[in-house]
Every structure is written in structure tokens, then in C-alpha cells.
Design a protein around this motif. Structure first.
Motif, PDB file in Angstrom:
ATOM      1  N   SER A 126      -4.830  -3.334   8.130  1.00 46.03           N
ATOM      2  CA  SER A 126      -5.332  -2.912   9.498  1.00 46.03           C
ATOM      3  C   SER A 126      -4.221  -2.238  10.000  1.00 46.03           C
ATOM      4  CB  SER A 126      -5.654  -4.114  10.186  1.00 46.03           C
ATOM      5  OG  SER A 126      -4.677  -5.192  10.232  1.00 46.03           O
ATOM      6  N   LEU A 127      -3.045  -2.099   9.781  1.00 45.41           N
ATOM      7  CA  LEU A 127      -1.905  -1.713  10.581  1.00 45.41           C
ATOM      8  C   LEU A 127      -1.111  -0.577   9.726  1.00 45.41           C
ATOM      9  CD1 LEU A 127      -0.274  -5.010  11.847  1.00 45.41           C
ATOM     10  CD2 LEU A 127      -1.474  -3.246  13.240  1.00 45.41           C
ATOM     11  N   GLY A 128      -0.422   0.362  10.615  1.00 51.08           N
ATOM     12  CA  GLY A 128       0.708   1.189   9.951  1.00 51.08           C
ATOM     13  C   GLY A 128      -0.123   2.555   9.775  1.00 51.08           C
ATOM     14  N   SER A 129       0.479   3.523   9.047  1.00 56.70           N
ATOM     15  CA  SER A 129       0.183   4.721   8.836  1.00 56.70           C
ATOM     16  C   SER A 129      -0.544   4.851   7.441  1.00 56.70           C
ATOM     17  CB  SER A 129       1.353   5.791   9.208  1.00 56.70           C
ATOM     18  OG  SER A 129       0.837   6.958   8.835  1.00 56.70           O
TER      19      SER A 129
ATOM     20  N   ARG B  28       0.805  -1.058   0.129  1.00 54.14           N
ATOM     21  CA  ARG B  28       0.054  -0.042  -0.040  1.00 54.14           C
ATOM     22  C   ARG B  28       0.879   1.349  -0.261  1.00 54.14           C
ATOM     23  NH1 ARG B  28      -2.598  -3.755  -0.664  1.00 54.14           N
ATOM     24  NH2 ARG B  28      -4.674  -4.414   0.276  1.00 54.14           N
ATOM     25  N   SER B  29       0.690   2.179  -0.964  1.00 55.11           N
ATOM     26  CA  SER B  29       1.584   3.154  -0.881  1.00 55.11           C
ATOM     27  C   SER B  29       0.826   4.759  -0.149  1.00 55.11           C
ATOM     28  CB  SER B  29       1.762   3.747  -2.298  1.00 55.11           C
ATOM     29  OG  SER B  29       0.193   3.943  -3.087  1.00 55.11           O
TER      30      SER B  29
ATOM     31  N   MET C  16       4.361  -0.093   8.666  1.00 57.49           N
ATOM     32  CA  MET C  16       3.645  -1.332   9.119  1.00 57.49           C
ATOM     33  C   MET C  16       3.517  -1.077  10.654  1.00 57.49           C
ATOM     34  SD  MET C  16       2.017  -3.082   7.217  1.00 57.49           S
ATOM     35  CE  MET C  16       1.445  -4.539   8.077  1.00 57.49           C
ATOM     36  N   VAL C  17       4.800  -0.671  11.463  1.00 57.13           N
ATOM     37  CA  VAL C  17       4.910  -0.641  12.618  1.00 57.13           C
ATOM     38  C   VAL C  17       5.378   0.929  13.069  1.00 57.13           C
ATOM     39  CG1 VAL C  17       5.288  -3.012  12.718  1.00 57.13           C
ATOM     40  CG2 VAL C  17       7.457  -1.320  12.626  1.00 57.13           C
ATOM     41  N   GLU C  18       5.621   1.692  12.672  1.00 57.45           N
ATOM     42  CA  GLU C  18       6.003   3.152  13.099  1.00 57.45           C
ATOM     43  C   GLU C  18       5.310   4.060  12.422  1.00 57.45           C
ATOM     44  OE1 GLU C  18      10.272   5.342  13.619  1.00 57.45           O
ATOM     45  OE2 GLU C  18       9.974   4.097  11.746  1.00 57.45           O
TER      46      GLU C  18
END
Length: 367
Positions: A351-354, A164-165, A314-316
Motif C-alpha cells: 500500500s505504500l511507496g513507489s 518488493r523490487s 517505502m516513504v520517499e
């Protein structure tokens, strides 16, 4: 009897030149037909304006001008715009009285022609028409996404990637490249995060993905990140760094080697305990340090085990530390992958990330 190389190599080059010459001639012939058709359309509209000025407005000449801006190359377009403006002057000369509305219409047409000419001068750097330039960008985007296609795996293995961009644009600085060497039952995958995001990093991601695609199966696993680092150092980009994590997986035994270049660590599900564990890996960011070393973390994927590789999107987030993000990834993995891994990469990425950062994830599962 096979001909010597000296005999057929010149023939091959001659055939390539002929094929390329045929393509150029066809393109030139198509461009000529388009110019003639647009000129006829312009003359026809001008004749209608002169014959029925009360029904056909001067602004009708915008139609061939806009169509020409889409179809014509940067060398032909300025001359065609001049041709349309000459046709406008001819139509204007037939006007018995110049009203305020007519003057405003002429001013608008001149403004549009000026904008089209500016666009044409910018396109001259690329050397192609607008529609062709857009198709080239679409092709470049498809090639980036195509690099992430997972090759066919033997029974008992499942792998999926998702991307996903930032902002939903079709270009991203994150990408996945996967390949299977012909001489070994292995899966080679690299997940890369190029500096920048979205379309700003898209061109660098395209170049690096092509290089990774060539190096991934051409070199031993231990040399892949070293070669990628040397490639980035040679480019001398202003933002010429990237993080990457490389997986070399034996599809017979399930053993793997994991090497990281400044990238977030991979995580593994151990089916026997039902727990996810973080695979801590070390290595410098690509494109910054010469003669860098990338130590490997080894392990085994047994039946039921799974492995996740991902980018920092995904995590930050700006308000959350990467450690907390990894903990959230592990929690979501336990919830979303419970019972079925099919489509799990897409579910996790959604479902995750910014939403303001590129996100990529690779899921490998041994059934």
C-alpha cells in the motif's frame, strides 16, 4: 581414539577432490550425450529435407540450433552452429532450383546463427550454458530472499519481513537479513538498501547480504555496522555505498538497541498510548567514511508494542519529501495493523511507496 588433525585433514581434502571430480565427469558425460543427440537430430532433419523438400522446409534446421543454444556450453555451441550450417549446405545442394523463397530462408538461418554465436561469445565470460546460467541466477535470487527468512521465535513474539523490487523484477537492492545467535536469546536483524535498484543492484546486494549474514551473529551488536562499513570500503565499487539499520532485540526482556547507517528511522508503536513514535538514529552511510561510529538508540518492547524498520522506497518518492512519507507510513500503520499484525508487513509494502523503487519492511510485534 580420535585421530590427530594431521591424519584426517588430508583425507577430507582428498574426499572433496574426488566428489568434485565426480561432478565434473558427470557434467561432461551429460554434455557429450546432448551433443550426440543434437547431431543425430540435425542429420535426421537434413535427410528429411533432402527426401521430401516439398514437405520439410529448410527452416526446420532452426530447431536443433535453438535447442543447442539452450543446452550447450560456450565452447561447444560455436562448433555445433557450424555443423548445422554445413548440414544446411548439404540440403541446399540437393535443391534442383534455387527459388527466391529458398534464398530468403537461407539468409534467415545465417542471421539466426550469427545471433546465436554472438550470444555464445557473451556467455563465454560466464562459462556455462544458457539454461544452466538462468538456473544459477534463480539460485542467487533465492539465496537473497532466503537471507530474509525470520528464524523461529519464542512464544509471545511475531516478526515478518516483506520485499518488493522495482518494476516487479525478482532482483532487488533492498534486503533483510535475520538471525538468532546460539549463545543468547536475541534476535539480530538488519535492513539494507544498496545503491541502485532492481537487477542493477542485485549482484551487489547478494555479496553484501552474504557478508551481513556472516557478521550478524559473529560480532557483538556494537561492531556489526563498523565491520559492514569496512567490508564495503574494501570492495571499491563504483556505487559502493549502502544504508542500513540494525536491530538487536533481547527476546527475554524486550529491550533493544537500534543503530542506523544513513537509513530512514525506525518507528515504534507504544501499546499503552496507542501512538506511533519515530526513533531518530544517526550514523554515516556505509562504504563512504573510514572509522565511522554508529551510536545506538535503546528502548523496550513491552507486550502489545511493535517496531517497523523499512527502506526509503517505502516513504520517499520524487514528488514527496521523506518526512511526509514517514507521516503517511504512520497513518497507514494505524489503519492496516489495527486488530491484527499477522501479514501486516506485506499489507504495508503493497500500500505504500513507489512502484519504481525497491521496498523492504520488517515488522516485529510483542504479543
Amino acid at each position: 581414539m580420535r585421530e590427530p588433525a594431521s591424519a584426517y585433514q588430508p583425507a577430507r581434502r582428498t574426499g572433496a577432490r574426488r566428489a568434485w571430480g565426480t561432478v565434473l565427469r558427470r557434467s561432461a558425460a551429460r554434455q557429450d550425450r546432448q551433443i550426440v543427440a543434437l547431431a543425430i537430430l540435425t542429420v535426421a532433419i537434413t535427410a528429411l529435407i533432402v527426401a521430401w523438400p516439398e514437405y520439410v522446409p529448410l527452416n526446420s534446421l532452426v530447431v536443433p540450433m535453438l535447442v543447442g543454444s539452450l543446452l550447450l556450453g560456450p565452447r561447444e555451441l560455436p562448433w555445433f552452429v557450424v555443423f548445422v550450417l554445413v548440414a544446411l549446405m548439404v540440403a541446399l545442394a540437393a535443391e534442383p532450383v534455387l527459388e527466391v523463397r529458398t534464398v530468403v530462408a537461407v539468409a534467415i538461418l545465417f542471421l539466426l546463427s550469427f545471433i546465436i554465436l554472438l550470444t555464445s561469445f557473451r556467455r563465454s565470460r560466464l562459462g556455462v550454458a544458457g539454461a544452466l546460467g538462468e538456473s544459477m541466477l534463480v539460485d542467487l535470487r533465492d539465496r537473497i530472499l532466503g537471507q530474509g527468512g525470520i528464524p523461529d521465535l519464542p512464544p509471545g513474539w511475531y516478526a515478518e519481513s516483506a520485499l518488493r523490487s522495482a518494476g516487479g523484477t525478482p532482483f532487488a537492492g533492498d534486503f533483510v537479513v535475520a538471525a538468532r545467535p546460539r549463545t543468547a536469546e536475541r534476535l539480530e536483524v538488519v535492513v539494507v538498501d544498496v545503491s541502485g535498484k532492481g537487477e542493477q543492484a542485485g549482484t551487489r546486494a547478494l555479496l553484501l547480504s552474504g557478508a551481513c549474514g556472516g557478521l550478524l551473529t559473529a560480532l557483538p551488536p556494537a561492531d556489526f555496522l563498523k565491520a559492514s562499513n569496512e567490508y564495503l570500503l574494501r570492495q571499491e565499487w563504483e556505487e559502493g555505498f549502502a544504508t542500513a539499520i540494525h536491530l538487536s532485540l533481547d527476546l527475554v526482556t524486550g529491550s533493544y538497541e537500534l543503530r542506523s547507517a544513513g537509513h530512514p528511522p525506525g518507528v515504534q508503536l507504544v501499546a499503552g498510548s496507542g501512538r506511533w513514535s519515530v526513533l531518530e538514529t544517526e550514523g554515516p552511510v556505509l562504504g563512504l567514511v573510514e572509522d565511522a561510529q554508529f551510536p545506538a538508540v535503546t528502548g523496550v518492547l513491552r507486550p502489545g508494542d511493535a517496531l517497523l524498520l523499512y527502506t526509503d522506497g517505502m516513504v520517499e518518492t520524487p514528488r514527496r519529501d521523506i518526512g511526509l512519507g514517514i507521516d503517511r507510513l504512520l497513518g497507514q500503520s494505524e489503519r492496516l495493523l489495527r486488530g491484527s499484525f499477522d501479514g501486516g508487513a506485506a499489507r504495508l509494502v503493497d500500500s505504500l511507496g513507489s512502484q519504481n523503487d525497491d521496498r523492504a519492511l520488517l515488522l516485529v510485534h510483542r504479543r
